[in-house]
Design a protein around this motif. Sequence first.
Motif, PDB file in Angstrom:
ATOM      1  N   ALA A  11       0.845  -1.196   0.000  1.00 46.99           N
ATOM      2  CA  ALA A  11       0.000   0.000   0.000  1.00 46.99           C
ATOM      3  C   ALA A  11       0.878   1.243   0.000  1.00 46.99           C
ATOM      4  CB  ALA A  11      -0.918  -0.007   1.214  1.00 46.99           C
ATOM      5  N   ARG A  12       0.497   2.210  -0.798  1.00 47.64           N
ATOM      6  CA  ARG A  12       1.275   3.437  -0.891  1.00 47.64           C
ATOM      7  C   ARG A  12       0.347   4.625  -1.049  1.00 47.64           C
ATOM      8  NH1 ARG A  12       5.179   1.971  -5.401  1.00 47.64           N
ATOM      9  NH2 ARG A  12       5.079   0.014  -4.242  1.00 47.64           N
ATOM     10  N   GLU A  13       0.843   5.784  -0.682  1.00 48.02           N
ATOM     11  CA  GLU A  13       0.036   6.995  -0.784  1.00 48.02           C
ATOM     12  C   GLU A  13       0.967   8.193  -0.894  1.00 48.02           C
ATOM     13  OE1 GLU A  13      -2.448   8.698  -1.959  1.00 48.02           O
ATOM     14  OE2 GLU A  13      -3.620   7.076  -1.056  1.00 48.02           O
ATOM     15  N   TRP A  14       0.439   9.286  -1.462  1.00 49.91           N
ATOM     16  CA  TRP A  14       1.247  10.497  -1.555  1.00 49.91           C
ATOM     17  C   TRP A  14       0.877  11.461  -0.441  1.00 49.91           C
ATOM     18  CZ3 TRP A  14      -1.482  15.026  -2.034  1.00 49.91           C
ATOM     19  CH2 TRP A  14      -2.753  14.974  -2.616  1.00 49.91           C
ATOM     20  N   VAL A  56      10.998  11.376  -2.243  1.00 44.24           N
ATOM     21  CA  VAL A  56      10.542  12.674  -2.725  1.00 44.24           C
ATOM     22  C   VAL A  56      10.505  12.652  -4.249  1.00 44.24           C
ATOM     23  CG1 VAL A  56      12.893  13.614  -2.564  1.00 44.24           C
ATOM     24  CG2 VAL A  56      10.946  15.174  -2.698  1.00 44.24           C
ATOM     25  N   ARG A  57       9.470  13.239  -4.803  1.00 40.78           N
ATOM     26  CA  ARG A  57       9.247  13.234  -6.247  1.00 40.78           C
ATOM     27  C   ARG A  57      10.074  14.305  -6.946  1.00 40.78           C
ATOM     28  NH1 ARG A  57       3.743  15.438  -9.183  1.00 40.78           N
ATOM     29  NH2 ARG A  57       4.593  15.497 -11.293  1.00 40.78           N
ATOM     30  N   ASN A  58      10.614  13.945  -8.100  1.00 36.84           N
ATOM     31  CA  ASN A  58      11.282  14.908  -8.972  1.00 36.84           C
ATOM     32  C   ASN A  58      10.214  15.798  -9.605  1.00 36.84           C
ATOM     33  OD1 ASN A  58      12.652  16.313 -10.977  1.00 36.84           O
ATOM     34  ND2 ASN A  58      13.829  14.541 -11.663  1.00 36.84           N
ATOM     35  N   PRO A  85       1.859   9.915 -12.846  1.00 38.70           N
ATOM     36  CA  PRO A  85       0.402   9.736 -12.866  1.00 38.70           C
ATOM     37  C   PRO A  85      -0.160   9.601 -11.455  1.00 38.70           C
ATOM     38  CG  PRO A  85       1.457   8.325 -14.502  1.00 38.70           C
ATOM     39  CD  PRO A  85       2.554   8.904 -13.668  1.00 38.70           C
ATOM     40  N   GLY A  86      -1.292  10.269 -11.221  1.00 37.21           N
ATOM     41  CA  GLY A  86      -1.957  10.168  -9.932  1.00 37.21           C
ATOM     42  C   GLY A  86      -1.478  11.152  -8.891  1.00 37.21           C
ATOM     43  N   ARG A 137      13.178   9.717 -11.011  1.00 35.90           N
ATOM     44  CA  ARG A 137      11.816  10.148 -10.690  1.00 35.90           C
ATOM     45  C   ARG A 137      11.632  10.314  -9.189  1.00 35.90           C
ATOM     46  NH1 ARG A 137       6.878   7.636 -13.950  1.00 35.90           N
ATOM     47  NH2 ARG A 137       7.993   8.891 -15.483  1.00 35.90           N
ATOM     48  N   TRP A 138      12.301   9.475  -8.408  1.00 35.69           N
ATOM     49  CA  TRP A 138      12.211   9.509  -6.948  1.00 35.69           C
ATOM     50  C   TRP A 138      13.607   9.427  -6.355  1.00 35.69           C
ATOM     51  CZ3 TRP A 138       7.374  10.369  -5.351  1.00 35.69           C
ATOM     52  CH2 TRP A 138       6.320   9.954  -6.174  1.00 35.69           C
ATOM     53  N   ILE A 139      13.831  10.123  -5.239  1.00 40.11           N
ATOM     54  CA  ILE A 139      15.088   9.988  -4.516  1.00 40.11           C
ATOM     55  C   ILE A 139      14.805   9.914  -3.020  1.00 40.11           C
ATOM     56  CG2 ILE A 139      16.469  11.191  -6.259  1.00 40.11           C
ATOM     57  CD1 ILE A 139      16.474  13.646  -4.386  1.00 40.11           C
TER      58      ILE A 139
END
Length: 331
Positions: free
Chosen positions: A66-69, A151-153, A159-160, A180-182
């Motif tokens: 499960a994941r969420e922003w 953290v998002r680039n 998407p999303g 894309r992520w770091i």
Amino acid sequence: MATYVEKGDIYFFYRPKVNVEKVQGLDDVQRTYMVLAPDDGDAARLFVVGKKRMPKIPQGKPQSTAREWMMNDMTGKPKEIGKALAPLEYDTKTQGEQEQGEAIPVGEGRYAIFERNNSTRLAYRLSSPDKPGKAQRELGILAEASYIISVRNPELDVPGFPDSRPNYPKRLQEKFAEKRWIDIDDSKLLDYESAQFLLIGAHDALSEEEITLGGKPNLFKTLGLKKRNWPTEALEAGKLSEPQMEPETREPAGDPSKGGERGGKAARQTSSAAGVAHALKGVDFPCNKADLIKQAKANHANDDVIKVLNEFSQRQYETMADVQKAVGEVR
């Protein structure tokens, strides 16, 4: 062995939907917030939790899928965060006068962001309530939990995720390269409004993470809130409750998760912290006072903003949070 990036207090809030008389579950919640108030530093951060609940962690399993922003909605002095959570009254073009109740405290505790097993983790342990109840279960808030956090680039589409993008300085943006992520090796990655993060459930027991979380949080004192005015059933007994305070008359904040900006055009055209931040769009941190003024003029900032910047002290400014603090010192 964990390598700590930062530690501090963590607070959870939920804000019920407008005109909801009885909060019975997640469907009655407009937004869920997480506040991180680091031990080191004068600023705190207000995050919006995507889909209004923390990622699910199956009990006893080592890691969830499960994941969420979540997204930085505001960085500022803790008491400014407190004001952003207060109720408000505002006019709309289609529905007339509307009231938006206060965000209701639903958890407080201690947190740590740390590096472990080639990833960055966010872990917390609640001190209130003593035992999570229905309010916490609806929002996915556990007594203690850890998540893999990235953290998002902002230069790459995901998407999303919301369209809003943080205004990272060159020094931080270069950390992403083409990724894309770091991982979060620098806590300043958390400081910029509209910065977005991915949470993946890791553990529901901090013994698995081998970290220590000492200290006692004080939500009301830190955020400058008068406890007697705020509903505390969710925080103390785990029960869902409704707003009870009288709102102030002011404009509602924009919704960055839907592409808006906090404060709207009016705020961005003033010498407020939001207006100064808008005038400094594109500034490369760290920088000095002269750099700030130069960037503001390049962005055609109004005279009031330039006047405020001229009153800043001659020192180095590391982040926009430093600038916002300086605005508060000179106004």
